[in-house]
Motif scaffolding. Structure first.
Motif, PDB file in Angstrom:
ATOM      1  N   ASP A  22     -11.283  -1.664   4.622  1.00 27.57           N
ATOM      2  CA  ASP A  22     -11.478  -0.176   3.267  1.00 27.57           C
ATOM      3  C   ASP A  22     -10.766   0.252   3.427  1.00 27.57           C
ATOM      4  O   ASP A  22     -10.482   1.670   2.566  1.00 27.57           O
ATOM      5  N   THR A  23     -10.070   1.104   4.585  1.00 24.75           N
ATOM      6  CA  THR A  23      -8.887   1.685   4.554  1.00 24.75           C
ATOM      7  C   THR A  23      -7.654   1.148   4.246  1.00 24.75           C
ATOM      8  O   THR A  23      -6.852   1.996   3.633  1.00 24.75           O
ATOM      9  N   LEU A  24      -6.811   0.443   5.177  1.00 22.55           N
ATOM     10  CA  LEU A  24      -5.569  -0.073   4.057  1.00 22.55           C
ATOM     11  C   LEU A  24      -6.287  -0.343   3.253  1.00 22.55           C
ATOM     12  O   LEU A  24      -5.042  -0.419   1.876  1.00 22.55           O
ATOM     13  N   ALA A  25      -6.839  -0.994   1.875  1.00 25.47           N
ATOM     14  CA  ALA A  25      -6.907  -2.193   0.429  1.00 25.47           C
ATOM     15  C   ALA A  25      -5.896  -1.301   0.438  1.00 25.47           C
ATOM     16  O   ALA A  25      -4.710  -1.450  -0.693  1.00 25.47           O
ATOM     17  N   PRO A  26      -6.711  -0.070  -0.822  1.00 21.21           N
ATOM     18  CA  PRO A  26      -6.295   0.826  -1.252  1.00 21.21           C
ATOM     19  C   PRO A  26      -4.645   1.413  -0.822  1.00 21.21           C
ATOM     20  O   PRO A  26      -4.064   1.596  -1.937  1.00 21.21           O
ATOM     21  N   LEU A  27      -4.296   1.514   0.468  1.00 18.72           N
ATOM     22  CA  LEU A  27      -3.176   2.113   0.086  1.00 18.72           C
ATOM     23  C   LEU A  27      -2.211   0.821  -0.429  1.00 18.72           C
ATOM     24  O   LEU A  27      -0.818   1.721  -0.886  1.00 18.72           O
ATOM     25  N   ILE A  28      -2.532  -0.116   1.105  1.00 17.82           N
ATOM     26  CA  ILE A  28      -1.745  -1.211   0.585  1.00 17.82           C
ATOM     27  C   ILE A  28      -1.053  -1.654  -1.230  1.00 17.82           C
ATOM     28  O   ILE A  28      -0.131  -2.222  -1.360  1.00 17.82           O
ATOM     29  N   GLY A  29      -2.343  -1.392  -2.041  1.00 14.98           N
ATOM     30  CA  GLY A  29      -2.618  -1.713  -3.191  1.00 14.98           C
ATOM     31  C   GLY A  29      -1.622  -0.374  -4.088  1.00 14.98           C
ATOM     32  O   GLY A  29      -1.302  -0.517  -5.192  1.00 14.98           O
ATOM     33  N   ASP A  30      -1.149   0.438  -3.812  1.00 15.66           N
ATOM     34  CA  ASP A  30      -0.679   1.198  -4.127  1.00 15.66           C
ATOM     35  C   ASP A  30       0.990   1.198  -5.108  1.00 15.66           C
ATOM     36  O   ASP A  30       1.193   0.269  -4.135  1.00 15.66           O
ATOM     37  N   PRO A  31       0.259   0.818  -6.474  1.00 19.07           N
ATOM     38  CA  PRO A  31       2.034   0.455  -7.585  1.00 19.07           C
ATOM     39  C   PRO A  31       2.808   0.868  -6.556  1.00 19.07           C
ATOM     40  O   PRO A  31       3.818   0.717  -6.869  1.00 19.07           O
ATOM     41  N   GLY A  32       3.027   1.617  -5.852  1.00 15.17           N
ATOM     42  CA  GLY A  32       4.275   2.875  -5.466  1.00 15.17           C
ATOM     43  C   GLY A  32       4.708   1.632  -4.477  1.00 15.17           C
ATOM     44  O   GLY A  32       6.746   1.592  -4.800  1.00 15.17           O
ATOM     45  N   LEU A  33       4.344   0.800  -4.103  1.00 14.15           N
ATOM     46  CA  LEU A  33       4.788  -0.516  -2.418  1.00 14.15           C
ATOM     47  C   LEU A  33       5.390  -1.025  -4.190  1.00 14.15           C
ATOM     48  O   LEU A  33       5.633  -2.288  -3.421  1.00 14.15           O
ATOM     49  N   GLY A  34       5.086  -0.857  -4.837  1.00 17.85           N
ATOM     50  CA  GLY A  34       5.759  -2.652  -5.854  1.00 17.85           C
ATOM     51  C   GLY A  34       4.826  -3.601  -5.999  1.00 17.85           C
ATOM     52  O   GLY A  34       3.230  -3.846  -5.012  1.00 17.85           O
ATOM     53  N   ASP A  35       5.430  -5.280  -6.210  1.00 12.14           N
ATOM     54  CA  ASP A  35       4.276  -6.159  -6.271  1.00 12.14           C
ATOM     55  C   ASP A  35       4.260  -7.089  -5.815  1.00 12.14           C
ATOM     56  O   ASP A  35       3.518  -8.011  -5.289  1.00 12.14           O
ATOM     57  N   LYS A  36       5.029  -7.079  -3.949  1.00 12.91           N
ATOM     58  CA  LYS A  36       5.244  -8.068  -3.171  1.00 12.91           C
ATOM     59  C   LYS A  36       5.125  -7.299  -2.097  1.00 12.91           C
ATOM     60  O   LYS A  36       5.940  -6.936  -1.306  1.00 12.91           O
ATOM     61  N   VAL A  37       3.684  -6.859  -1.144  1.00 19.32           N
ATOM     62  CA  VAL A  37       3.092  -6.650  -0.567  1.00 19.32           C
ATOM     63  C   VAL A  37       2.570  -7.063   0.751  1.00 19.32           C
ATOM     64  O   VAL A  37       2.151  -7.706   0.137  1.00 19.32           O
ATOM     65  N   ALA A  38       3.107  -7.438   1.757  1.00 11.38           N
ATOM     66  CA  ALA A  38       2.485  -7.881   2.714  1.00 11.38           C
ATOM     67  C   ALA A  38       2.416  -6.803   4.229  1.00 11.38           C
ATOM     68  O   ALA A  38       2.843  -5.916   4.292  1.00 11.38           O
ATOM     69  N   ALA A  39       1.120  -7.537   5.201  1.00 13.23           N
ATOM     70  CA  ALA A  39       0.587  -5.924   6.420  1.00 13.23           C
ATOM     71  C   ALA A  39       0.183  -7.687   6.944  1.00 13.23           C
ATOM     72  O   ALA A  39      -0.676  -8.019   6.656  1.00 13.23           O
ATOM     73  N   SER A  40      -0.094  -6.310   7.727  1.00 16.10           N
ATOM     74  CA  SER A  40      -0.513  -7.306   9.326  1.00 16.10           C
ATOM     75  C   SER A  40      -0.348  -6.240  10.048  1.00 16.10           C
ATOM     76  O   SER A  40       0.381  -5.521  10.791  1.00 16.10           O
TER      77      SER A  40
END
Length: 148
Positions: free
Chosen positions: A5-23
């Motif tokens: 819940d904390t990370l999903a909105p951050l990783i979904g930020d359009p400023g990161l582009g459309d190819k984002v992966a995190a673990s």
């Protein structure tokens, strides 16, 4: 769930582009605690920041904060904004600091003061050598909103 819940909105930020992966992995157990595109092969982001963060945490400790401060001169006639390099400094924090400083000046019964700033904490180039790059902000001792 809280991590997701904390990370999903951050990783979904359009400023990161459309190819984002995190673990996020628990290093003690090897269990993946969070994954977004974690199995998709990608070129990693710069990892030198991990070594830098580890060194800073080891030397300074987790409670250390980089502060930007305001100082009133001994004669109460000059206010200096002293840049500490805090990249999280925001316009709201600057307004709060200005209000606190104005209160201190009023307590000294000054009608006006000279305002200066000190950015001497850092030396060297403001921009990374690969700049210009919209993902790399200038680094100075006095910046607002992460230098963006």
């Amino acid at each position: 769930a809280a991590l997701r819940d904390t990370l999903a909105p951050l990783i979904g930020d359009p400023g990161l582009g459309d190819k984002v992966a995190a673990s996020v992995v628990d290093t003690a157990t090897g269990e993946q605690l969070y994954g977004q595109g974690a199995t998709t092969p990608m070129t990693p982001a710069s990892t030198i920041k991990i070594a830098t963060a580890t060194a800073a945490l080891s030397v300074l400790g987790p409670d250390h904060r980089i502060a930007t401060t305001a100082a009133l001169s001994p004669d109460s006639r000059t206010v200096t904004l002293i840049g500490g390099g805090d990249p999280t400094l925001s316009e709201a924090a600057l307004r709060e600091m200005a209000a606190d400083t104005a209160d201190a000046v009023r307590e000294e019964d000054e009608k006006s003061v000279r305002l200066t700033y000190d950015i001497s904490r850092y030396t060297g180039p403001v921009l990374h050598p690969i700049s210009p790059n919209e993902n790399i902000a200038p680094v100075t001792a006095l910046m607002v909103n992460e230098g963006r």
